[in-house]
Design a protein around this motif. Structure first.
Motif, short mmCIF file in Angstrom:
data_model
loop_
_atom_site.label_atom_id
_atom_site.label_comp_id
_atom_site.label_asym_id
_atom_site.label_seq_id
_atom_site.Cartn_x
_atom_site.Cartn_y
_atom_site.Cartn_z
N LEU A 1 50.18 40.10 28.76
CA LEU A 1 49.73 38.90 29.47
C LEU A 1 50.36 38.85 30.87
O LEU A 1 49.68 38.60 31.85
N LEU A 2 51.65 39.10 30.94
CA LEU A 2 52.34 39.08 32.22
C LEU A 2 51.72 40.10 33.18
O LEU A 2 51.45 39.80 34.34
N ARG A 3 51.48 41.29 32.68
CA ARG A 3 50.92 42.34 33.54
C ARG A 3 49.53 41.96 34.04
O ARG A 3 49.23 42.08 35.23
N TYR A 4 48.65 41.50 33.16
CA TYR A 4 47.30 41.13 33.57
C TYR A 4 47.31 39.91 34.49
O TYR A 4 46.51 39.83 35.43
N LEU A 5 48.19 38.98 34.24
CA LEU A 5 48.28 37.79 35.08
C LEU A 5 48.71 38.16 36.50
O LEU A 5 48.06 37.79 37.48
N LEU A 6 49.79 38.91 36.62
CA LEU A 6 50.31 39.27 37.95
C LEU A 6 49.39 40.26 38.66
O LEU A 6 49.15 40.14 39.87
N ASP A 7 48.83 41.23 37.93
CA ASP A 7 47.89 42.17 38.54
C ASP A 7 46.63 41.44 39.00
O ASP A 7 46.08 41.74 40.08
N GLY A 8 46.17 40.49 38.20
CA GLY A 8 44.98 39.72 38.57
C GLY A 8 45.20 38.89 39.82
O GLY A 8 44.34 38.82 40.70
N MET A 9 46.36 38.27 39.94
CA MET A 9 46.66 37.47 41.15
C MET A 9 46.80 38.39 42.35
O MET A 9 46.34 38.06 43.44
N ARG A 10 47.42 39.53 42.17
CA ARG A 10 47.58 40.48 43.28
C ARG A 10 46.22 40.99 43.75
O ARG A 10 45.98 41.16 44.94
N ALA A 11 45.30 41.23 42.83
CA ALA A 11 43.96 41.71 43.18
C ALA A 11 43.18 40.67 43.98
O ALA A 11 42.28 41.02 44.73
#
Length: 105
Positions: free
Chosen positions: A93-103
């Motif tokens: 969840l942390l990875r997808y959340l932070l990667d999604g915001m960065r994208a």
């Protein structure tokens, strides 16, 4: 994960600045050899706005229960593996959340 992120002052302040389109953010490196970088931000995306709203709700002391419905909906749009409420690891969840915001930058 969300409770830990809500207690990260740097993240809260950065998202507060990022929600305003056209904001310039200064990022300083802990290494003295690098000069600070100025980054101009565009309009934040829906995941970033949902994260900002969730963190602000978490900080309200008068609010009882905080439900991350909008944030979860935005995460599911970026990572469909979270749809259906199946069990997932918190680090995913942390990875997808932070990667999604960065994208969305």
């Amino acid at each position: 994960i969300l409770q830990n992120l809500s207690q990260t002052p740097v993240l809260r302040e950065l998202l507060k600045e990022a929600k305003m389109p056209g904001t310039t953010v200064k990022i300083e490196s802990p290494e003295l050899s690098m000069e600070p970088q100025l980054i101009k931000l565009d309009q934040p995306g829906p995941l970033t706005l949902a994260m900002y709203q969730f963190l602000m709700e978490m900080q309200e002391t008068k609010k009882g229960v905080v439900t991350p419905k909008e944030l979860f909906a935005q995460v599911c749009k970026k990572a469909i593996r979270f749809k259906g409420y199946q069990q997932q690891d918190s680090h995913e969840l942390l990875r997808y959340l932070l990667d999604g915001m960065r994208a969305e930058e």
